[in-house]
Design a protein around this motif. Sequence first.
Motif, PDB file in Angstrom:
ATOM      1  N   THR A  67      40.135  21.181  -3.126  1.00  0.00           N
ATOM      2  CA  THR A  67      41.429  20.620  -3.552  1.00  0.00           C
ATOM      3  C   THR A  67      41.213  19.554  -4.616  1.00  0.00           C
ATOM      4  O   THR A  67      41.941  19.496  -5.611  1.00  0.00           O
ATOM      5  CB  THR A  67      42.162  19.998  -2.335  1.00  0.00           C
ATOM      6  N   MET A  68      40.184  18.710  -4.415  1.00  0.00           N
ATOM      7  CA  MET A  68      39.894  17.651  -5.386  1.00  0.00           C
ATOM      8  C   MET A  68      39.529  18.242  -6.753  1.00  0.00           C
ATOM      9  O   MET A  68      40.010  17.788  -7.790  1.00  0.00           O
ATOM     10  CB  MET A  68      38.740  16.786  -4.876  1.00  0.00           C
ATOM     11  N   LYS A  69      38.680  19.301  -6.743  1.00  0.00           N
ATOM     12  CA  LYS A  69      38.258  19.923  -8.020  1.00  0.00           C
ATOM     13  C   LYS A  69      39.456  20.485  -8.782  1.00  0.00           C
ATOM     14  O   LYS A  69      39.559  20.346 -10.001  1.00  0.00           O
ATOM     15  CB  LYS A  69      37.237  21.029  -7.750  1.00  0.00           C
ATOM     16  N   GLN A  70      40.376  21.143  -8.028  1.00  0.00           N
ATOM     17  CA  GLN A  70      41.570  21.699  -8.683  1.00  0.00           C
ATOM     18  C   GLN A  70      42.434  20.566  -9.242  1.00  0.00           C
ATOM     19  O   GLN A  70      42.975  20.667 -10.338  1.00  0.00           O
ATOM     20  CB  GLN A  70      42.392  22.548  -7.694  1.00  0.00           C
ATOM     21  N   GLY A  71      42.537  19.467  -8.467  1.00  0.00           N
ATOM     22  CA  GLY A  71      43.308  18.303  -8.929  1.00  0.00           C
ATOM     23  C   GLY A  71      42.712  17.701 -10.191  1.00  0.00           C
ATOM     24  O   GLY A  71      43.440  17.310 -11.110  1.00  0.00           O
ATOM     25  N   LEU A  72      41.371  17.657 -10.243  1.00  0.00           N
ATOM     26  CA  LEU A  72      40.701  17.119 -11.435  1.00  0.00           C
ATOM     27  C   LEU A  72      40.896  18.021 -12.648  1.00  0.00           C
ATOM     28  O   LEU A  72      41.042  17.544 -13.778  1.00  0.00           O
ATOM     29  CB  LEU A  72      39.198  16.937 -11.153  1.00  0.00           C
ATOM     30  N   LYS A  73      40.902  19.336 -12.391  1.00  0.00           N
ATOM     31  CA  LYS A  73      41.160  20.275 -13.499  1.00  0.00           C
ATOM     32  C   LYS A  73      42.558  20.042 -14.063  1.00  0.00           C
ATOM     33  O   LYS A  73      42.774  20.058 -15.271  1.00  0.00           O
ATOM     34  CB  LYS A  73      41.031  21.725 -13.013  1.00  0.00           C
ATOM     35  N   MET A  74      43.512  19.834 -13.139  1.00  0.00           N
ATOM     36  CA  MET A  74      44.891  19.552 -13.558  1.00  0.00           C
ATOM     37  C   MET A  74      44.930  18.260 -14.367  1.00  0.00           C
ATOM     38  O   MET A  74      45.550  18.191 -15.432  1.00  0.00           O
ATOM     39  CB  MET A  74      45.768  19.432 -12.306  1.00  0.00           C
ATOM     40  N   ALA A  75      44.241  17.224 -13.845  1.00  0.00           N
ATOM     41  CA  ALA A  75      44.239  15.912 -14.519  1.00  0.00           C
ATOM     42  C   ALA A  75      43.578  15.996 -15.894  1.00  0.00           C
ATOM     43  O   ALA A  75      44.061  15.406 -16.862  1.00  0.00           O
ATOM     44  CB  ALA A  75      43.512  14.890 -13.648  1.00  0.00           C
ATOM     45  N   SER A  76      42.460  16.775 -15.980  1.00  0.00           N
ATOM     46  CA  SER A  76      41.748  16.863 -17.265  1.00  0.00           C
ATOM     47  C   SER A  76      42.596  17.585 -18.309  1.00  0.00           C
ATOM     48  O   SER A  76      42.640  17.188 -19.479  1.00  0.00           O
ATOM     49  CB  SER A  76      40.396  17.571 -17.089  1.00  0.00           C
ATOM     50  N   THR A  77      43.293  18.641 -17.877  1.00  0.00           N
ATOM     51  CA  THR A  77      44.165  19.364 -18.818  1.00  0.00           C
ATOM     52  C   THR A  77      45.261  18.445 -19.322  1.00  0.00           C
ATOM     53  O   THR A  77      45.559  18.398 -20.512  1.00  0.00           O
ATOM     54  CB  THR A  77      44.798  20.597 -18.124  1.00  0.00           C
ATOM     55  N   GLN A  78      45.834  17.675 -18.389  1.00  0.00           N
ATOM     56  CA  GLN A  78      46.898  16.739 -18.767  1.00  0.00           C
ATOM     57  C   GLN A  78      46.337  15.634 -19.667  1.00  0.00           C
ATOM     58  O   GLN A  78      46.952  15.254 -20.659  1.00  0.00           O
ATOM     59  CB  GLN A  78      47.492  16.133 -17.499  1.00  0.00           C
ATOM     60  N   ALA A  79      45.133  15.145 -19.289  1.00  0.00           N
ATOM     61  CA  ALA A  79      44.503  14.059 -20.050  1.00  0.00           C
ATOM     62  C   ALA A  79      44.145  14.494 -21.474  1.00  0.00           C
ATOM     63  O   ALA A  79      44.169  13.687 -22.401  1.00  0.00           O
ATOM     64  CB  ALA A  79      43.252  13.576 -19.326  1.00  0.00           C
ATOM     65  N   ILE A  80      43.807  15.787 -21.667  1.00  0.00           N
ATOM     66  CA  ILE A  80      43.469  16.283 -23.017  1.00  0.00           C
ATOM     67  C   ILE A  80      44.744  16.569 -23.809  1.00  0.00           C
ATOM     68  O   ILE A  80      44.858  16.206 -24.975  1.00  0.00           O
ATOM     69  CB  ILE A  80      42.590  17.559 -22.918  1.00  0.00           C
ATOM     70  N   ALA A  81      45.714  17.231 -23.129  1.00  0.00           N
ATOM     71  CA  ALA A  81      46.936  17.658 -23.826  1.00  0.00           C
ATOM     72  C   ALA A  81      47.706  16.464 -24.381  1.00  0.00           C
ATOM     73  O   ALA A  81      48.182  16.488 -25.523  1.00  0.00           O
ATOM     74  CB  ALA A  81      47.823  18.470 -22.891  1.00  0.00           C
ATOM     75  N   THR A  82      47.814  15.387 -23.586  1.00  0.00           N
ATOM     76  CA  THR A  82      48.631  14.234 -23.998  1.00  0.00           C
ATOM     77  C   THR A  82      48.097  13.554 -25.263  1.00  0.00           C
ATOM     78  O   THR A  82      48.843  13.387 -26.228  1.00  0.00           O
ATOM     79  CB  THR A  82      48.755  13.237 -22.826  1.00  0.00           C
ATOM     80  N   PRO A  83      46.778  13.172 -25.318  1.00  0.00           N
ATOM     81  CA  PRO A  83      46.307  12.545 -26.563  1.00  0.00           C
ATOM     82  C   PRO A  83      46.329  13.492 -27.770  1.00  0.00           C
ATOM     83  O   PRO A  83      46.541  13.039 -28.901  1.00  0.00           O
ATOM     84  CB  PRO A  83      44.869  12.121 -26.239  1.00  0.00           C
ATOM     85  N   VAL A  84      46.120  14.790 -27.537  1.00  0.00           N
ATOM     86  CA  VAL A  84      46.182  15.753 -28.663  1.00  0.00           C
ATOM     87  C   VAL A  84      47.579  15.705 -29.277  1.00  0.00           C
ATOM     88  O   VAL A  84      47.747  15.662 -30.495  1.00  0.00           O
ATOM     89  CB  VAL A  84      45.817  17.190 -28.193  1.00  0.00           C
ATOM     90  N   VAL A  85      48.594  15.714 -28.408  1.00  0.00           N
ATOM     91  CA  VAL A  85      49.983  15.644 -28.892  1.00  0.00           C
ATOM     92  C   VAL A  85      50.213  14.318 -29.620  1.00  0.00           C
ATOM     93  O   VAL A  85      50.830  14.277 -30.684  1.00  0.00           O
ATOM     94  CB  VAL A  85      50.976  15.821 -27.710  1.00  0.00           C
ATOM     95  N   GLN A  86      49.665  13.236 -29.050  1.00  0.00           N
ATOM     96  CA  GLN A  86      49.837  11.911 -29.681  1.00  0.00           C
ATOM     97  C   GLN A  86      49.199  11.877 -31.079  1.00  0.00           C
ATOM     98  O   GLN A  86      49.765  11.326 -32.018  1.00  0.00           O
ATOM     99  CB  GLN A  86      49.224  10.833 -28.803  1.00  0.00           C
TER     100      GLN A  86
END
Length: 582
Positions: free
Chosen positions: A235-254
Motif C-alpha cells: 500500500t505504501m509503495k502504491q501511495g508513493l507512486k501516486m505521490a511521485s506522479t503528482q509531485a512531478i506533474a505539478t512542477p512540470v505544469v508550473q
Amino acid sequence: MNQAEASNWQTYRRLLKYVKPFWIAFSLAVVGNIIYAAASTGMAASMEYVIEAIENPSAQNRIMLTGLIVGVFAFRGVGTFMGQYFIAYVGRHVVNALRKQVFDRLLALPSRYFDNHASGRLVSKLTFNVEQVADATTSAVTILLREGLTIVGLLIFMVYTNWKLTLVFVAIGPLIGLVVSYASKRFRKISRRIQSSMGDVTHVSSESITGYRVVRTFGGEEYERERFADVADRTMKQGLKMASTQAIATPVVQVLVAFAIAALVWVMLSPEIRGTMTTGELVAFITAAATMAKPIRQVTSVHSKIQKGVAAAHDVFGTMDEEPERDDGQYAPERVQGEIRFDDVRFRYQDNLDDVLHHINLNIPAGQSVALVGRSGSGKSTMVSLLPRFYEYYQGRILIDGHPITEFSLSALRAQIALVTQNVVLFNDTIAANIAYGSLRDRSREEIVEAARKAHAMEFIERMPEGLDTMVGDNGVMLSGGQRQRLAIARALLKDAPILILDEATSALDTESERHIQEALEVVMEGRTTLVIAHRLSTIEKADRILVMESGQIVEDGDHRQLLEAGGAYAQLHQMQFSEGE
C-alpha cells in the motif's frame, strides 16, 4: 472516447445523480465559488488602480485603495466559506447515501457472495473506498469549481485587456493538457491498486484481531507481522507512486506556466504588441497571468483525487450492482404446519464443481424430529442450508406444506425457521438484546426470561453483574462456549418457529450443560418439525428418525433401534463412537 473513458464518464454521471437531491446546496457552493473567482479576478484587476494610486497619492485614492483591499478580501472570504461548506455538505450526504446503499445491498446478497469475498475487503469498501468517493465529491469538486472559475475569470479579464497578449499565454495550454492527461491515466491505474491493497490491509488486520487467541497459542505473531508488513508495504509503495506522479506533474505544469509568463513579458516589451496599454494595465495583466499559476497547478493536482474517487466509485457501484438474493415469491402464511419434502434435489456450490447433493428424496411429516448423521463433508449442513434458501438448488424441488419454498417470500420463509448452529453469533449488546434479536425486538421482558429459563440460561444470567442487561462483548467474548450456546437456544425458543434446525447445537457444551440443554431441546422440539445435525450419536438416540448421509446421498433411514439392527453405516458409526467413549 475509449471504453475505459466511457466507463469513467458513466461512473461520473452516476455519482452526479446522488448530488441531484442536494441541488440547492450545490448551487450555493457554485455561487460561493463564483464569488471567490470574481474576487480573485478583482484582485488582479485592482493592480491598475494600485499603480495609479501610487503615482497619484491623493487622500481620495488612499481611502479608495484601503477600502478596495478590505472589500476584495472580505468578498473572497464569503465565497470561500460558501464554496467549501456547501460542497462538503453535498459530499457528506452523498457518502452517507452510498454507504447506506452498499450496506443494504450487502444485507441482501446471497451466501455465495460472502463465501467468495473476505469480510475485511467488504469492510474496506464501506470505509476506505466510500471515503475516497467523498474526496472526489468534496475537496476535488471545490478545487475544480473554485480554481476553474478563477482561471475563466482571469482569462476573460486578460482578453478584455489585450487579446493578442492573451493568445501568447494560452498557446502553452495544449502542453499542459498532455501532462494532465498522462498523469490522470497513471493516477487511475495506481488508485485501483491502492484500493485492492487497502482491502488486503483491512482483511489481514481483521483476521489477526478476530483470531488473536489462535495467533498467540500457535506462535503466529511473526507470521502475522510479516503478512501485515507485506500488505502495508504494498500500500505504501502504491501511495508513493501516486505521490511521485503528482509531485512531478505539478512542477512540470508550473514550469510550463512560467514559460508562458516569460514569453508574455518578452512579447509585452514589444511596442507594437503593447499598443496603448498604460503601466497600470500592464501590471494588472502580468498579475492576472501570474495569479493563474496557482489555480492551474491546483486544478492539475486535483486529478489524483478525482481518479481515486472514480476508481473507488467503480468498486462501490460494482458491489451495489451485484445480484441480490432472488426474492420473487408472494406466499406468506402466518404459520406453516411444518411438513417438509425434498423432491429429487441436486446442488453444487459452483457451476464448475461437482454435485454436493445427489438426488435427495425425502418426506418429513409435520412435527417429526429427524437427525442427520454422517462423516464430515457428507452434505448434512448443506442440505439444511437449502431450507432457508441460503443457497439455491439447481434441480428438483423443496416443499413446505406442499408449497415450493421458491413460492414463499424470503422473509415469510425464514420467519417459519429457527436456527441454532455450533458457531454461535452474538452481538456486542446486552444478553436480553441478543436473545430478542431482530424481529424479536418487541418481545416482552417476561417472554425473554421464560425463553432463557427454558434454555437453562437463567442459571448463569442471574450471576451476571447486571443480569439480562449485561453486555456480552464482541461476539460474546465474555461468555463461555456453553453459555453462548444456551443464549442461541433461548433465541430459537423465543422465536417459537414451527421448523427448528439444530446444527451441532450441543457441540460446545460440557456433559452437565448438555444434559440440561437436551432436556430443554426435547421440550422445544415437541410439536415442531426438527432437523438435527449431530456428531455425537448419544444426543440423537431419541429422534423419531435418523438419516445417514454419505457423499451427498441418504444411504440409511430409520430410528435408532432399526438402524443398529440393520448393522449398516449407522451401526459402524455408533460402534466407533462407543469404542472411543470407553
